[in-house]
Design a protein around this motif. Structure first.
Motif, mmCIF file in Angstrom:
data_model
loop_
_atom_site.group_PDB
_atom_site.id
_atom_site.type_symbol
_atom_site.label_atom_id
_atom_site.label_comp_id
_atom_site.label_asym_id
_atom_site.label_seq_id
_atom_site.Cartn_x
_atom_site.Cartn_y
_atom_site.Cartn_z
ATOM 1 N N VAL A 9 41.853 -55.899 -55.045
ATOM 2 C CA VAL A 9 42.344 -55.986 -53.662
ATOM 3 C C VAL A 9 41.225 -55.635 -52.693
ATOM 4 N N THR A 17 39.803 -58.158 -49.797
ATOM 5 C CA THR A 17 39.871 -57.809 -48.364
ATOM 6 C C THR A 17 38.488 -57.602 -47.770
ATOM 7 N N ILE A 35 46.182 -61.543 -53.132
ATOM 8 C CA ILE A 35 46.656 -60.158 -53.194
ATOM 9 C C ILE A 35 47.895 -60.079 -54.077
#
Length: 488
Positions: free
Chosen positions: A82, A86, A119
């Motif tokens: 994750v 991001t 995600i």
């Protein structure tokens, strides 16, 4: 709630971006991606290092009578994936600012929708939820490549779509079979939760065919030789932002699937086919490297180098050693950083010269000190120079393969030599020597381009100098994974 926020924020932002016409769409998309990264950083600071259980969990009945739930959460491996996603998405969005795309609101909304799918894959704790997000992540990048890609985009993206859907059907079939073997809880006759799959006791013959059903889906996505044929053309024909998403993040879905779903669910099946998978992976290392050496198109060269790097990651993971698994996790981070940076540099060169042919380039270092430095740092990270990010993962991966088999380890170690050959030859042909008509006038990096490259270069050294920052997060989850595999 943190996991749910990470999951739904990009989708909400994508809906907002769709409503914005003109250049404002990319600015809103960039801000939204930065907010998502800030949420991920908050999750990292709130994460309890040392715990093997998923954290920040949420479980809501989805199809209650069928035992299917909206279950999400993050352990150390999930959190790092994750974090990678991001971190890279804002840079990918920012890298597009120097391009003018038709229908920019649709373009940037698709990137954010894809982020939601990515995600979702990394946080799903239910098999059918995982499958749902696996397919969700495919759709946006297909349209990005098909609409904004090169001249051959339609047949190339169609081949990519067929390959990945074909593999997905095998994964779905395996999940359905596993689902019907689980005992029910409450009103449900069966359960699709990952823990229910981990607790199944299946004979080795059943696990053997289940292994290939799951491996086929994940191997295509990674891709592992010989399931790689969709990759070079797709990377080449896609717009650079789609290529970054595919190489930097999407291929990690396949590796993550092996770690999360394949090895702990069918360990007996995996043990029967370890040598076959290791041989395929090592063939991919050598094959990808040799083809990369022969390439004259910069984008295709990096595409084939990615096949070689993924081959090493797969070999390390299937060694079923702690070093191999930890190396696979850390190398996913390093490869994501390096490959996004290299594809962006290729885009910079192409935007100034309108060519990616190495024979048409040369002498660029004479007027571009900043570009030369950033290019060399990312290149050295890719060839695993000590103190750079690539060294840590590659050392652990090769250590794992050597622990499994010395011969396999020796052949896999060729990646060090071959990688240096094709990367340094590329740099020499593109950046050194005499100028060509295409490079006679070549401006150095703009402020926007530096803003993309500086964070990537920082990560090259951060992972290389302080690997424990990331290894400590994933170590408990990797240890727990090994315990599950060995216990079953």
């Amino acid at each position: 709630m943190i996991t749910a926020l990470l999951l739904f924020w990009p989708a909400l932002a994508a809906l907002l971006v769709l409503l914005i016409n003109g250049p404002g769409a990319k600015r809103v998309a960039f801000i939204a991606a930065l907010v998502e990264f800030a949420i991920a950083l908050f999750a990292v600071t709130s994460f309890t290092t040392g715990s093997t259980l998923p954290q920040f969990g949420l479980s809501i009945p989805w199809v209650e009578r069928a035992g299917i739930s909206f279950s999400i959460g993050m352990d150390g491996i999930s959190l790092l994936m994750v974090l990678l996603t991001t971190f890279l998405v804002p840079l990918i969005v920012l890298s597009s600012f120097k391009h003018e795309y038709k229908n920019p609101n649709t373009f940037y909304a698709l990137i954010l929708f894809m982020q939601t799918g990515l995600i979702g894959v990394f946080v799903a704790l239910d098999a059918f939820l995982f499958y749902f997000f696996w397919e969700v992540a495919l759709i946006p990048v297909y349209f990005i490549a098909a609409i904004w890609g090169g001249a051959r985009r339609i047949p190339v993206t169609f081949k990519f779509f067929v390959y990945t859907i074909f593999g997905s059907f095998f994964m779905l079939a395996a999940f359905l079979y596993l689902y019907f073997q689980t005992p029910g809880t409450g009103v449900a006759a069966h359960s699709a939760h990952i823990n229910a799959f981990y607790q199944l006791s299946l004979d080795s013959d059943t696990q053997s065919w289940l292994f290939w059903f799951l491996f086929l889906a994940f191997a295509i996505k990674m891709p592992v030789f010989p399931f790689h044929t969709w990759q070079p053309d797709t990377y080449t024909e896609s717009p650079v932002q789609a290529t970054m998403l595919l190489a930097g993040i999407m291929l990690k879905m396949g590796i993550y699937g092996v770690l999360r779903w394949l090895l702990p669910v069918v360990p007996l099946g995996a043990s029967q086919w370890l040598d076959v998978v290791l041989i395929l992976s090592i063939i991919g290392i050598v094959y990808g490297s040799i083809i990369a050496i022969r390439q004259r198109d910069l984008k295709r060269l990096i595409a084939y180098s990615s096949i070689a790097h993924v081959g090493l990651i797969a070999a390390g993971i299937f060694s079923l050693t702690e070093h191999g698994l930890q190396g696979g996790v850390i190398q996913m981070l390093s490869h994501g950083v390096n490959v996004v940076g290299l594809f962006f540099i290729i885009d910079i060169i192409y935007s100034r010269t309108r060519t990616r042919e190495i024979s048409s380039l040369g002498g660029i270092t004479q007027t571009t000190p900043a570009l030369s430095i950033y290019f060399m740092i990312l290149l050295l990270g890719s060839v695993s120079l000590p103190l750079t990010n690539g060294f840590v993962g590659e050392f652990l991966l090769l250590s794992g393969v050597f622990q499994y088999n010395n011969v396999y380890g020796g052949i896999a170690g060729l990646t060090i030599i071959l990688g240096a050959v094709y990367m340094l030859r590329m740099f020499q042909g593109v950046m050194l020597g005499t100028k060509t008509p295409e490079t006679e006038v070549f401006a150095d990096l703009t402020l926007n381009e530096k803003a993309v490259l500086i964070p990537l270069v920082i990560m090259v050294f951060w992972i290389g100098l302080f690997p424990n920052t990331f290894l400590e997060i994933s170590e408990p989850a990797v240890g727990n994974l090994l315990n599950i595999i060995q216990r079953r």
